[in-house]
Design a protein around this motif. Structure first.
Motif, PDB file in Angstrom:
ATOM      1  N   VAL A  13       1.884  -4.525   4.084  1.00 24.73           N
ATOM      2  CA  VAL A  13       2.916  -3.562   4.277  1.00 24.73           C
ATOM      3  C   VAL A  13       2.332  -2.074   3.798  1.00 24.73           C
ATOM      4  CG1 VAL A  13       5.149  -3.129   3.552  1.00 24.73           C
ATOM      5  CG2 VAL A  13       4.491  -5.049   4.182  1.00 24.73           C
ATOM      6  N   LEU A  14       2.517  -0.925   4.480  1.00 24.67           N
ATOM      7  CA  LEU A  14       2.335   0.293   4.306  1.00 24.67           C
ATOM      8  C   LEU A  14       3.400   1.083   4.410  1.00 24.67           C
ATOM      9  CD1 LEU A  14      -1.462   2.217   4.720  1.00 24.67           C
ATOM     10  CD2 LEU A  14       0.932   3.252   5.599  1.00 24.67           C
ATOM     11  N   TYR A  15       3.423   2.198   3.212  1.00 27.96           N
ATOM     12  CA  TYR A  15       4.305   3.002   2.658  1.00 27.96           C
ATOM     13  C   TYR A  15       3.580   4.252   3.298  1.00 27.96           C
ATOM     14  CZ  TYR A  15       9.056   0.604   3.062  1.00 27.96           C
ATOM     15  OH  TYR A  15       9.739  -0.121   3.044  1.00 27.96           O
ATOM     16  N   GLN A  16       4.476   5.282   4.245  1.00 24.64           N
ATOM     17  CA  GLN A  16       3.275   6.280   4.885  1.00 24.64           C
ATOM     18  C   GLN A  16       3.449   7.191   3.611  1.00 24.64           C
ATOM     19  OE1 GLN A  16       4.692   6.665   8.998  1.00 24.64           O
ATOM     20  NE2 GLN A  16       2.479   6.096   9.379  1.00 24.64           N
ATOM     21  N   GLY A  17       4.801   7.060   3.066  1.00 23.08           N
ATOM     22  CA  GLY A  17       4.537   8.713   2.246  1.00 23.08           C
ATOM     23  C   GLY A  17       5.218   9.445   2.284  1.00 23.08           C
ATOM     24  N   SER A  18       4.851  11.221   2.291  1.00 25.94           N
ATOM     25  CA  SER A  18       6.115  12.253   2.617  1.00 25.94           C
ATOM     26  C   SER A  18       5.332  13.087   3.556  1.00 25.94           C
ATOM     27  CB  SER A  18       6.494  13.593   1.324  1.00 25.94           C
ATOM     28  OG  SER A  18       4.882  13.432   1.015  1.00 25.94           O
ATOM     29  N   GLN A  19       3.452  12.539   4.025  1.00 21.58           N
ATOM     30  CA  GLN A  19       2.425  13.644   4.667  1.00 21.58           C
ATOM     31  C   GLN A  19       2.088  12.300   5.818  1.00 21.58           C
ATOM     32  OE1 GLN A  19       0.342  16.326   3.008  1.00 21.58           O
ATOM     33  NE2 GLN A  19      -0.060  17.855   4.891  1.00 21.58           N
ATOM     34  N   PRO A  20       2.687  11.829   6.426  1.00 21.73           N
ATOM     35  CA  PRO A  20       1.730  10.227   6.918  1.00 21.73           C
ATOM     36  C   PRO A  20       0.499  10.981   7.773  1.00 21.73           C
ATOM     37  CG  PRO A  20       4.126  10.103   7.901  1.00 21.73           C
ATOM     38  CD  PRO A  20       3.989  11.427   6.892  1.00 21.73           C
ATOM     39  N   ARG A  73      -3.099  -3.105  14.219  1.00 16.00           N
ATOM     40  CA  ARG A  73      -4.111  -3.678  15.294  1.00 16.00           C
ATOM     41  C   ARG A  73      -3.914  -5.128  15.385  1.00 16.00           C
ATOM     42  NH1 ARG A  73     -10.301  -3.896  16.937  1.00 16.00           N
ATOM     43  NH2 ARG A  73     -10.457  -5.564  17.854  1.00 16.00           N
ATOM     44  N   PHE A  74      -4.302  -5.225  13.567  1.00 17.42           N
ATOM     45  CA  PHE A  74      -4.752  -6.291  12.466  1.00 17.42           C
ATOM     46  C   PHE A  74      -3.645  -6.766  11.989  1.00 17.42           C
ATOM     47  CE2 PHE A  74      -8.890  -4.542  12.919  1.00 17.42           C
ATOM     48  CZ  PHE A  74      -9.363  -5.385  13.142  1.00 17.42           C
ATOM     49  N   GLY A  75      -2.345  -6.076  12.112  1.00 16.84           N
ATOM     50  CA  GLY A  75      -1.216  -6.501  12.328  1.00 16.84           C
ATOM     51  C   GLY A  75      -0.222  -6.173  10.501  1.00 16.84           C
ATOM     52  N   THR A  76      -0.802  -4.887  10.285  1.00 15.77           N
ATOM     53  CA  THR A  76      -0.521  -4.227   9.092  1.00 15.77           C
ATOM     54  C   THR A  76       0.946  -3.671   9.653  1.00 15.77           C
ATOM     55  OG1 THR A  76      -2.086  -3.046   8.284  1.00 15.77           O
ATOM     56  CG2 THR A  76      -1.024  -2.276   7.350  1.00 15.77           C
ATOM     57  N   ASP A  77       2.020  -3.967   8.223  1.00 15.50           N
ATOM     58  CA  ASP A  77       3.678  -3.298   8.824  1.00 15.50           C
ATOM     59  C   ASP A  77       3.778  -2.332   8.725  1.00 15.50           C
ATOM     60  OD1 ASP A  77       6.251  -3.161   8.937  1.00 15.50           O
ATOM     61  OD2 ASP A  77       6.840  -5.079   7.671  1.00 15.50           O
ATOM     62  N   ILE A  78       3.325  -0.865   9.326  1.00 15.67           N
ATOM     63  CA  ILE A  78       3.631   0.213   9.056  1.00 15.67           C
ATOM     64  C   ILE A  78       5.013   0.832   9.002  1.00 15.67           C
ATOM     65  CG2 ILE A  78       2.498   3.041   9.370  1.00 15.67           C
ATOM     66  CD1 ILE A  78       0.320   1.368  10.345  1.00 15.67           C
ATOM     67  N   ARG A  79       5.116   1.611   7.565  1.00 10.27           N
ATOM     68  CA  ARG A  79       6.608   1.516   7.148  1.00 10.27           C
ATOM     69  C   ARG A  79       7.267   3.460   7.455  1.00 10.27           C
ATOM     70  NH1 ARG A  79       9.031  -2.835   3.946  1.00 10.27           N
ATOM     71  NH2 ARG A  79       8.473  -5.051   5.445  1.00 10.27           N
ATOM     72  N   TYR A  80       7.556   3.577   7.639  1.00  7.80           N
ATOM     73  CA  TYR A  80       7.944   5.482   7.028  1.00  7.80           C
ATOM     74  C   TYR A  80       9.120   5.394   5.691  1.00  7.80           C
ATOM     75  CZ  TYR A  80       7.232   6.930  11.461  1.00  7.80           C
ATOM     76  OH  TYR A  80       6.667   7.666  13.113  1.00  7.80           O
ATOM     77  N   GLY A  81       8.660   6.144   4.742  1.00  8.61           N
ATOM     78  CA  GLY A  81       8.962   6.362   3.160  1.00  8.61           C
ATOM     79  C   GLY A  81       8.168   6.599   2.303  1.00  8.61           C
ATOM     80  N   MET A  82       9.292   6.907   1.460  1.00  4.91           N
ATOM     81  CA  MET A  82       8.301   7.548   0.200  1.00  4.91           C
ATOM     82  C   MET A  82       8.750   6.366  -0.914  1.00  4.91           C
ATOM     83  SD  MET A  82       7.884  11.372  -0.953  1.00  4.91           S
ATOM     84  CE  MET A  82       7.009  11.366  -2.595  1.00  4.91           C
ATOM     85  N   ALA A  83       7.436   6.148  -1.832  1.00  7.05           N
ATOM     86  CA  ALA A  83       7.690   5.515  -3.258  1.00  7.05           C
ATOM     87  C   ALA A  83       8.333   5.925  -3.771  1.00  7.05           C
ATOM     88  CB  ALA A  83       6.958   4.721  -4.069  1.00  7.05           C
ATOM     89  N   THR A  84       9.296   6.108  -4.552  1.00  8.56           N
ATOM     90  CA  THR A  84      10.380   7.476  -5.834  1.00  8.56           C
ATOM     91  C   THR A  84      10.029   7.425  -7.163  1.00  8.56           C
ATOM     92  OG1 THR A  84      12.196   6.392  -4.967  1.00  8.56           O
ATOM     93  CG2 THR A  84      11.351   8.240  -4.240  1.00  8.56           C
ATOM     94  N   ILE A 116       0.766  -1.111   0.083  1.00  8.14           N
ATOM     95  CA  ILE A 116      -0.203  -0.813  -0.021  1.00  8.14           C
ATOM     96  C   ILE A 116       1.071   1.414   0.080  1.00  8.14           C
ATOM     97  CG2 ILE A 116      -1.713   0.911   1.052  1.00  8.14           C
ATOM     98  CD1 ILE A 116      -2.644  -1.898   2.382  1.00  8.14           C
ATOM     99  N   ILE A 117       0.589   2.429  -0.788  1.00  3.76           N
ATOM    100  CA  ILE A 117       1.412   3.145  -1.163  1.00  3.76           C
ATOM    101  C   ILE A 117       0.419   4.631  -0.748  1.00  3.76           C
ATOM    102  CG2 ILE A 117       3.114   4.496  -2.413  1.00  3.76           C
ATOM    103  CD1 ILE A 117       3.377   2.623  -4.561  1.00  3.76           C
ATOM    104  N   GLY A 118       0.787   5.037   0.216  1.00  5.73           N
ATOM    105  CA  GLY A 118      -0.203   6.010   0.677  1.00  5.73           C
ATOM    106  C   GLY A 118      -0.319   6.236   2.205  1.00  5.73           C
ATOM    107  N   SER A 119      -0.843   7.113   2.999  1.00  2.34           N
ATOM    108  CA  SER A 119      -1.644   6.779   4.017  1.00  2.34           C
ATOM    109  C   SER A 119      -2.569   7.029   3.808  1.00  2.34           C
ATOM    110  CB  SER A 119      -0.640   6.676   5.782  1.00  2.34           C
ATOM    111  OG  SER A 119      -0.213   8.190   5.277  1.00  2.34           O
ATOM    112  N   GLY A 120      -3.823   8.005   5.176  1.00  2.56           N
ATOM    113  CA  GLY A 120      -4.766   8.531   4.670  1.00  2.56           C
ATOM    114  C   GLY A 120      -5.493   7.575   4.669  1.00  2.56           C
ATOM    115  N   PRO A 121      -6.976   8.298   4.879  1.00  2.00           N
ATOM    116  CA  PRO A 121      -8.321   7.677   5.252  1.00  2.00           C
ATOM    117  C   PRO A 121      -8.035   5.976   4.289  1.00  2.00           C
ATOM    118  CG  PRO A 121      -9.084   9.952   5.290  1.00  2.00           C
ATOM    119  CD  PRO A 121      -7.263   9.484   4.808  1.00  2.00           C
TER     120      PRO A 121
END
Length: 319
Positions: free
Chosen positions: A32-39, A74-85, A10-15
């Motif tokens: 695996v979710l990368y939060q992007g430049s504005q988590p 809580r459900f096990g998502t691997d949330i990471r800092y970082g941005m798809a470039t 998943i590329i990007g966070s937000g709702p």
């Protein structure tokens, strides 16, 4: 460096991104979710959210996004800092580069990179953002009920924002840089029927005044050079949004402004195994609740795709 292999990226966070993560995690996709430049996305710069169901007393944008993130974890998502470039969707699995160096191979990719509001870049705009300055009348207009506000823009978006605010506010000033609007004729006619909207032609914003909250707006007539002050507590910038989709150009079908085009009734793009949700593909509604809904769709579409692919692979191996 050996690429990291991931089932669902998943590329990007937000709702949209966090909702996709919640559904994908519960489906056992190990996302695996990368939060992007504005988590957390644009809601992290929104003070109060009063129109999201389930919060009868409202909630701050940052607090809501913290709750979304906690639920995804809580459900096990691997949330990471970082941005798809960078991405490469020419083969399979899909290749995604994070922060210009880390390579990922993903069987399914969910894009939730959102869109960014275009701003004027004037004095006071950033400082008073969330304290009178907004880029969404539907989101924040309620807080200015019975007050005087200013809208900047000349297209359909500006006309819609001004019309919406006219139902709530005492006075709406609409600032148009030229002596005509780009908005459709029907939208302009609608503005003419609303007595509390005043259109100021050939007018540009010079400065926003106020220490803790917006108090007034300094404007200038760009033909006469005359400056004047509008007393207002709300300032709405309606000059458009830019979807954060540049890295996908050349791979995904987009409209002329860069919004990803999805197959009607789904989150599927023109590339199998790549899905888009939230404001990256929505240039109409742009609300937290609609973004979350499309995030759910993307996770369900990704789950269906991965299950079907497993079946296809199994059939090929036994053939």
């Amino acid at each position: 460096m050996t690429p990291e292999k991931i089932d669902c990226l998943i590329i990007g966070s937000g709702p949209a991104g966090y909702t996709a993560a919640i559904y994908a995690s519960r489906a056992g996709l190990n996302p695996v979710l990368y939060q992007g430049s504005q988590p957390g996305g644009q809601l992290t710069i929104t003070t109060e959210v009063d129109n999201y169901p389930g919060y009868p007393d409202g909630i701050s944008g940052p607090e809501m996004m913290i709750n979304f993130e906690k639920q995804a974890r809580r459900f096990g998502t691997d949330i990471r800092y970082g941005m798809a470039t960078e991405v490469d969707f020419t083969g399979y699995p899909h290749k995604v580069i994070i922060d210009g160096k880390k390579e990922i191979e993903a069987n399914a990719v969910i894009i939730s990179t959102g869109a960014s509001a275009k701003w004027l870049g004037i004095d006071g705009e950033e400082r008073l953002n969330g304290r009178g300055v907004s880029a969404c009348a539907v989101c924040d207009g309620f807080f200015f009920r019975g007050q005087d506000v200013v809208v900047v823009g000349a297209g359909d978006t500006a006309a819609e924002e001004a019309s919406y605010l006219a139902k709530l506010c005492r006075k709406v000033y609409l600032l148009v840089r030229r002596d005509e609007m780009r908005a459709s004729k029907i939208m302009q006619k609608r503005l003419e029927t609303l007595p509390n909207i005043e259109i100021l032609w050939n007018t540009e914003t010079v400065r926003l005044n106020g220490e803790e909250e917006l108090e007034s707006v300094l404007v200038r007539n760009n033909k006469t050079g005359e400056e004047s002050v509008l007393t207002a507590t709300g300032f709405f910038v309606a000059i458009g949004h830019k979807p954060n989709t540049d890295i996908f150009k050349g791979y995904l079908h987009m409209d002329e402004t860069g919004y990803i085009q999805t197959i009607k009734g789904s989150s599927c793009t023109n590339i199998k195994g790549v899905f888009a949700c939230g404001d990256a593909q929505d240039n109409v509604y742009r609300q937290a609740v609609t973004a979350a809904g499309t995030g759910c769709m993307a996770a369900l579409d990704a789950e269906r795709f991965l299950v079907e692919r497993e079946v296809e692979v199994a059939m090929e191996e036994t053939a």
